[in-house]
Design a protein around this motif. Structure first.
Motif, short mmCIF file in Angstrom:
data_model
loop_
_atom_site.label_atom_id
_atom_site.label_comp_id
_atom_site.label_asym_id
_atom_site.label_seq_id
_atom_site.Cartn_x
_atom_site.Cartn_y
_atom_site.Cartn_z
N ARG A 239 -11.97 -12.93 -11.28
CA ARG A 239 -11.97 -12.48 -12.76
C ARG A 239 -11.17 -11.81 -13.23
N LEU A 240 -10.04 -11.11 -12.28
CA LEU A 240 -8.24 -11.19 -13.72
C LEU A 240 -7.86 -11.99 -14.20
N ARG A 241 -7.86 -13.34 -12.93
CA ARG A 241 -7.19 -14.75 -13.38
C ARG A 241 -6.04 -14.14 -12.75
N LEU A 242 -5.60 -14.33 -11.45
CA LEU A 242 -4.66 -13.53 -10.64
C LEU A 242 -4.15 -14.57 -10.18
N THR A 243 -4.50 -16.38 -9.62
CA THR A 243 -3.84 -16.96 -9.52
C THR A 243 -2.61 -18.19 -11.13
N GLU A 244 -3.14 -17.16 -11.92
CA GLU A 244 -2.12 -17.38 -13.43
C GLU A 244 -0.80 -17.19 -12.99
N PRO A 245 0.16 -18.37 -13.34
CA PRO A 245 2.18 -17.18 -13.59
C PRO A 245 1.68 -16.24 -14.10
N GLY A 246 2.90 -14.93 -14.88
CA GLY A 246 2.83 -14.66 -15.07
C GLY A 246 2.77 -13.12 -15.01
N PHE A 247 3.63 -12.95 -13.75
CA PHE A 247 4.37 -11.93 -13.37
C PHE A 247 4.88 -10.81 -13.92
N ALA A 248 5.99 -11.63 -13.99
CA ALA A 248 7.64 -11.46 -14.38
C ALA A 248 7.56 -10.39 -15.45
N PRO A 249 6.91 -10.61 -16.24
CA PRO A 249 6.80 -9.52 -16.91
C PRO A 249 6.45 -7.91 -16.61
N THR A 250 5.70 -8.04 -15.55
CA THR A 250 5.48 -7.28 -14.91
C THR A 250 6.74 -5.69 -14.87
N ALA A 251 7.56 -6.84 -14.11
CA ALA A 251 8.68 -6.29 -13.65
C ALA A 251 9.41 -5.14 -13.76
N ALA A 252 8.98 -5.05 -15.68
CA ALA A 252 9.71 -3.50 -15.72
C ALA A 252 9.53 -2.85 -16.63
N TYR A 253 8.71 -1.52 -16.70
CA TYR A 253 8.13 -0.71 -17.95
C TYR A 253 6.70 -0.57 -17.14
N GLY A 254 6.36 -0.68 -16.00
CA GLY A 254 5.32 -0.23 -15.27
C GLY A 254 4.58 -1.91 -15.32
N HIS A 255 3.43 -1.28 -14.91
CA HIS A 255 2.14 -2.22 -14.47
C HIS A 255 1.04 -2.05 -14.86
#
Length: 394
Positions: free
Chosen positions: A355-371
């Motif tokens: 549902r949240l499409r969590l197999t897609e790349p795109g996690f690097a932007p979460t690494a700063a300024y909160g998830h």
């Protein structure tokens, strides 16, 4: 009598040593997911004086160009000066990555429900990648449905980063912000204190730094939040000189800023970090799901404040616990809210991932300024509002 209290949250810039480590871990995760969306990863990073050490487990990809990806991430953050003790071109990179344990893998690939209960449901076939408890939170204090102290702290840290990158200010990547808000009977009433500390070039004098930060960082953020003109105690580089910073001054580790990553201490935390982990690790996926559900409950007008907890057993698909606290702000009894959540949202790990499409790349932007509290992430979508309202009304 009014009950007046001061609550404080902090944030850090992308150049803070712990956030450098988070960024590297999530950059490597994104590369692995790009190669194989079903990859299993738990990547830990340590950064210190001109050195990066990557360790952990990655299964499902033959090889990652670790050194290339590390140097690119460090360069993008802004550590490109050889005299700072941490430079993208000269740092030493060590990689110690192994395969995921077969014992863990088999329990995720074929869940307790499939192995012992004979379930043929495909969503139930995948078990949770670990046991643990995860929390999610939302409130109506800000437009992003986040607590005011952490929302302000993140905005200040992001603005500090923007000023460093888009001007000739001679600020450097490492920085921290802190915000104290006065509450009366649980309601945010006034901004009390703002602290900003920024690394800087040696030739910058303290009066220059304070002028730049007050004018270009603090003032625009307070204006955006309609807090300009308030009687605020402003502390800029209260330690004085801050030239030696970043990983050469303070060792950084993945997952050491879990309160910055979530709600600034305003809500509880299960203890599990996010960065470097694929979504079969419920530390990450279920925490995102709980934020998603809590945010939608508040946006639906069903509560002004909402904290959710979910719990899992390793290898089992169905959660072993689900709990809610609306701090007396719910418009209907909390048991009805929980019933609505169970009706509308499938909290089995595979269902969350899909549902949240969590197999897609795109996690690097979460690494700063909160998830949380930032646009562009699927767990921030308000796509459950009507379903939750309908379920409560049924």
């Amino acid at each position: 009598m009014k009950n007046c209290q001061l609550f404080t949250s902090e944030s850090v810039t992308a150049g803070h040593p712990d956030k450098v480590a988070d960024r590297i871990s999530d950059t490597l995760l994104d590369a692995a997911l790009k190669a194989n969306p079903q990859v299993r990863a738990a990547i830990e990073t340590m950064v210190t004086t001109n050195r990066v050490i990557v360790a952990g487990e990655v299964s499902g990809v033959d090889e990652l160009p670790v050194e290339e990806l590390v140097r690119a991430a460090v360069a993008d953050i802004g550590y490109n000066e050889a005299d700072t003790g941490f430079c993208s071109e000269t740092l030493e990179v060590s990689s110690i990555l192994d395969q995921q344990s077969n014992d863990i893998a088999q329990s995720v690939d074929r869940s307790f429900e499939a192995r012992e209960l004979g379930s043929e449901d495909l969503i139930s076939a995948q078990g949770a990648g670990d046991q643990g408890i995860m929390f999610g939170y939302a409130c109506d204090e800000t437009a992003q449905l986040m607590p005011l102290p952490i929302a302000l702290a993140h905005s200040l840290a992001q603005k500090l980063e923007d000023v460093r990158c888009n001007s000739e200010s001679q600020l450097r990547p490492d920085g921290k912000t802190q915000v104290t808000v006065q509450y009366e009977n649980g309601v945010a009433k006034r901004l009390d204190t703002v602290v900003v500390s920024t690394q800087h070039a040696p030739q910058l004098e303290l009066p220059q730094i304070r002028s730049i930060v007050e004018r270009e960082v603090v003032a625009p953020v307070l204006e955006h939040y309609h807090l300009a003109g308030e009687d605020v105690q402003l502390l800029i580089n209260p330690s004085g000189r801050f030239v030696h910073g970043g990983p050469s001054a303070d060792t950084g580790l993945t997952g050491r800023k879990i309160i910055v990553d979530t709600y600034g201490g305003f809500a509880r935390h299960g203890g599990g970090a996010f960065s470097g982990k694929d979504a079969t690790k419920v530390d990450r996926s279920a925490s995102y799901a709980m934020r998603w559900v809590a945010k939608n409950l508040v946006a639906a007008g069903l509560a002004k404040q909402c904290e959710l907890q979910v719990a899992y057993a390793i290898g089992r698909a169905e959660p072993v616990g689900l709990w809610i606290n609306t701090y007396g702000t719910a418009t209907v009894p909390e048991d009805r809210l929980l019933a609505a959540v169970r009706q509308v949202v499938d909290l089995r790990p595979r269902a969350i991932i899909d549902r949240l499409r969590l197999t897609e790349p795109g996690f690097a932007p979460t690494a700063a300024y909160g998830h949380f509290g930032r646009p562009g992430f699927t767990w921030e979508n308000l796509d459950l509002v009507e379903d939750l309202q309908g379920a409560v009304g049924d």
